[in-house]
Design a protein around this motif. Sequence first.
Motif, PDB file in Angstrom:
ATOM      1  N   GLN A  87       0.862  -1.235   0.083  1.00 17.12           N
ATOM      2  CA  GLN A  87       0.049  -0.197   0.051  1.00 17.12           C
ATOM      3  C   GLN A  87       0.948   1.183   0.053  1.00 17.12           C
ATOM      4  N   ASP A  88       1.875   0.988   0.393  1.00 15.56           N
ATOM      5  CA  ASP A  88       2.980   2.385   0.541  1.00 15.56           C
ATOM      6  C   ASP A  88       3.316   2.728  -1.005  1.00 15.56           C
ATOM      7  N   ALA A  89       3.571   1.834  -1.924  1.00 16.17           N
ATOM      8  CA  ALA A  89       3.724   2.175  -3.296  1.00 16.17           C
ATOM      9  C   ALA A  89       2.676   2.447  -3.750  1.00 16.17           C
ATOM     10  N   ARG A  90       1.181   2.130  -3.580  1.00 19.36           N
ATOM     11  CA  ARG A  90       0.107   2.676  -4.117  1.00 19.36           C
ATOM     12  C   ARG A  90      -0.103   3.953  -3.719  1.00 19.36           C
ATOM     13  N   ARG A  91      -0.116   4.196  -2.435  1.00 16.76           N
ATOM     14  CA  ARG A  91      -0.117   5.580  -2.103  1.00 16.76           C
ATOM     15  C   ARG A  91       0.761   6.595  -2.696  1.00 16.76           C
ATOM     16  N   GLN A  92       1.859   6.196  -3.067  1.00 12.69           N
ATOM     17  CA  GLN A  92       2.828   7.000  -3.875  1.00 12.69           C
ATOM     18  C   GLN A  92       2.029   7.356  -5.437  1.00 12.69           C
ATOM     19  N   ASP A  93       1.591   6.253  -5.740  1.00 15.65           N
ATOM     20  CA  ASP A  93       1.096   6.247  -7.342  1.00 15.65           C
ATOM     21  C   ASP A  93      -0.210   7.075  -7.388  1.00 15.65           C
ATOM     22  N   GLU A  94      -0.788   7.362  -6.151  1.00 15.99           N
ATOM     23  CA  GLU A  94      -2.003   8.060  -6.069  1.00 15.99           C
ATOM     24  C   GLU A  94      -1.572   9.456  -5.476  1.00 15.99           C
ATOM     25  N   THR A  95      -0.326  10.049  -5.257  1.00 12.82           N
ATOM     26  CA  THR A  95      -0.118  11.496  -4.897  1.00 12.82           C
ATOM     27  C   THR A  95       0.721  12.106  -5.947  1.00 12.82           C
ATOM     28  N   TRP A  96       2.028  11.523  -6.177  1.00 12.14           N
ATOM     29  CA  TRP A  96       3.091  12.343  -7.147  1.00 12.14           C
ATOM     30  C   TRP A  96       2.396  12.711  -8.514  1.00 12.14           C
ATOM     31  N   PRO A  97       1.425  11.932  -8.990  1.00 16.89           N
ATOM     32  CA  PRO A  97       0.783  12.647 -10.271  1.00 16.89           C
ATOM     33  C   PRO A  97      -0.020  13.949 -10.125  1.00 16.89           C
ATOM     34  N   LEU A  98      -0.688  14.003  -8.954  1.00 12.01           N
ATOM     35  CA  LEU A  98      -1.377  15.177  -8.451  1.00 12.01           C
ATOM     36  C   LEU A  98      -0.411  16.266  -8.688  1.00 12.01           C
ATOM     37  N   GLY A 111       0.374   6.863 -12.495  1.00 10.04           N
ATOM     38  CA  GLY A 111       0.355   5.948 -11.542  1.00 10.04           C
ATOM     39  C   GLY A 111       0.086   4.510 -11.844  1.00 10.04           C
ATOM     40  N   GLY A 112      -0.981   4.025 -12.760  1.00 12.81           N
ATOM     41  CA  GLY A 112      -0.830   2.774 -13.553  1.00 12.81           C
ATOM     42  C   GLY A 112       0.527   2.570 -14.229  1.00 12.81           C
ATOM     43  N   LEU A 113       0.907   3.375 -14.798  1.00 14.56           N
ATOM     44  CA  LEU A 113       2.288   2.928 -15.374  1.00 14.56           C
ATOM     45  C   LEU A 113       3.343   2.610 -14.302  1.00 14.56           C
ATOM     46  N   ALA A 114       3.407   3.487 -13.451  1.00 16.81           N
ATOM     47  CA  ALA A 114       4.425   2.889 -12.282  1.00 16.81           C
ATOM     48  C   ALA A 114       4.207   1.604 -11.749  1.00 16.81           C
ATOM     49  N   LYS A 115       2.903   1.161 -11.706  1.00 20.04           N
ATOM     50  CA  LYS A 115       2.653   0.070 -11.122  1.00 20.04           C
ATOM     51  C   LYS A 115       2.875  -1.182 -12.163  1.00 20.04           C
ATOM     52  N   ALA A 116       2.563  -0.885 -13.553  1.00 18.21           N
ATOM     53  CA  ALA A 116       3.024  -1.915 -14.471  1.00 18.21           C
ATOM     54  C   ALA A 116       4.552  -2.051 -14.519  1.00 18.21           C
ATOM     55  N   LEU A 117       5.195  -1.025 -14.095  1.00 14.57           N
ATOM     56  CA  LEU A 117       6.734  -1.178 -14.319  1.00 14.57           C
ATOM     57  C   LEU A 117       7.181  -1.928 -13.244  1.00 14.57           C
ATOM     58  N   ARG A 118       6.614  -2.017 -12.102  1.00 14.77           N
ATOM     59  CA  ARG A 118       7.031  -2.606 -10.715  1.00 14.77           C
ATOM     60  C   ARG A 118       6.481  -3.862 -10.864  1.00 14.77           C
ATOM     61  N   THR A 119       5.359  -4.414 -11.371  1.00 10.59           N
ATOM     62  CA  THR A 119       4.596  -5.752 -11.590  1.00 10.59           C
ATOM     63  C   THR A 119       4.986  -6.568 -12.745  1.00 10.59           C
ATOM     64  N   VAL A 120       5.173  -6.304 -13.848  1.00 11.77           N
ATOM     65  CA  VAL A 120       5.394  -7.322 -14.902  1.00 11.77           C
ATOM     66  C   VAL A 120       6.620  -7.972 -14.668  1.00 11.77           C
ATOM     67  N   PRO A 121       7.794  -7.378 -14.438  1.00  3.89           N
ATOM     68  CA  PRO A 121       8.915  -8.598 -14.300  1.00  3.89           C
ATOM     69  C   PRO A 121       8.766  -9.561 -13.188  1.00  3.89           C
ATOM     70  N   VAL A 122       8.104  -8.814 -12.012  1.00  2.91           N
ATOM     71  CA  VAL A 122       8.010  -9.933 -10.987  1.00  2.91           C
ATOM     72  C   VAL A 122       6.717 -11.048 -11.347  1.00  2.91           C
ATOM     73  N   VAL A 123       5.625 -10.843 -11.933  1.00  2.00           N
ATOM     74  CA  VAL A 123       4.835 -11.778 -12.384  1.00  2.00           C
ATOM     75  C   VAL A 123       5.346 -12.701 -13.471  1.00  2.00           C
ATOM     76  N   LEU A 124       6.232 -12.131 -14.325  1.00  2.00           N
ATOM     77  CA  LEU A 124       6.996 -13.152 -15.334  1.00  2.00           C
ATOM     78  C   LEU A 124       7.847 -13.909 -14.632  1.00  2.00           C
ATOM     79  N   ASP A 125       8.501 -13.674 -13.509  1.00  2.00           N
ATOM     80  CA  ASP A 125       9.427 -14.546 -12.779  1.00  2.00           C
ATOM     81  C   ASP A 125       8.580 -15.548 -12.383  1.00  2.00           C
ATOM     82  N   ILE A 126       7.409 -15.328 -11.667  1.00  2.00           N
ATOM     83  CA  ILE A 126       6.468 -16.259 -11.025  1.00  2.00           C
ATOM     84  C   ILE A 126       6.031 -17.214 -12.133  1.00  2.00           C
TER      85      ILE A 126
END
Length: 422
Positions: A87-98, A111-126
Amino acid sequence: MKIAVIGGGSTYTPELADGLARLRDVLPLDELVLMDPSQERLDLVGGMSARILAAQGHPCRVVTTRHTREAVDGADAVLIQLRVGGQDARRQDETWPLECGCVGQETTGAGGLAKALRTVPVVLDIAAKVREANPDAWIVDFTNPVGIVTRALLSEGHRAVGLCNVAIGLQRHLAELLGADPERVSLDHFGLNHLTWVRGVHLDGQSQDELPRLLKANGEALAGHLDLPVAALELTGMLPSYYLRYYYEHDEVVRELQGAPTRAEVVADVERELLHIYADPTVTTKPELLSQRGGAYYSEAAVALVASLLTAATSEPQVVNVRNQGTLPFLPDDAVIEVPADVDRGGARPRALEPVPPIAAGLISHVFAYEQLALEAALHGGRDRVERALLAHPLVGQLDQARRLADRLLLANRDHLSWVRG
């Protein structure tokens, strides 16, 4: 049958356990494995999930682990519902764009782009670990941004389907308005994940469209339910997803969000209370508070999808995220779209659709162009790729804004992106 849940320490998981218990005839299950890096969450959520299943007489064994390989070993299906950075990363996604006058949201815009950048490599590893453990296992992705993540999985050849609860939530609401059982109601639903419209509502598979009657009788109430002005329904003649408000009323949404508590802060408070409830060994049913966490009807959608992928000899229509395959002719065949699909043990195949009206087709094309660039940035890194994705997004679209947002995105996500640190 064994199902593994990656991100099993999520407070969503007891909702899934409840669905598995209620729908045991649809999906008979022997073992549910919850994987999460947090042992504390595993203890609380795993215990709660086991009590829910036991209280309803389900014999399924609940196992917890902090190791992905152990979780997916021998699994018939793997559900991915993780949040990289919490949720800390989500909070940042919801604040710095503003700070740049752009909407702050975890799946839409910068914010959605930031989440994609963090998430895609992790999911592909899984997914690579799933393939090593059992190449025939199905991966169901509930991790946002679902469209981009699912496309990454399919591009790497994984047996994957994306799932979102927006469609089933709206279907349940419309069934209630029609006074009909949900299984009687089907939707003409199309678009990209979190960018969808419903242009038709049908009872019992009949050709008659109930949407005009619903709009006439319940237009204001439906608009309120979707958090949209009624004009959005009247102008389009459709029911846009509530995520369309970020596009149709962007500036108004930015004004509302500035100075208000973030959704991440609200969710964090709800999660703390939920975990406190889960710690009580006398609680054996999912708490009402769970409805405030989001993910309504996630269990019904997930159980139906997994059951079809693992057991259905004949296809079952469900709204999922799947390869386009010519369904929307203005998008590439390998685009991932959210539409009704026939689902069985062979996978998910999109159903044919009537031509999409220009008022939706234009925005779908625009956002998909951004999604292509976002996936390239997630896979290969690089500031230039981040700026290109931001510039292509319809909620950004200005060079100075793209550069300012890229600065903030990279600074906020330095700890999660190895190519930034390196």
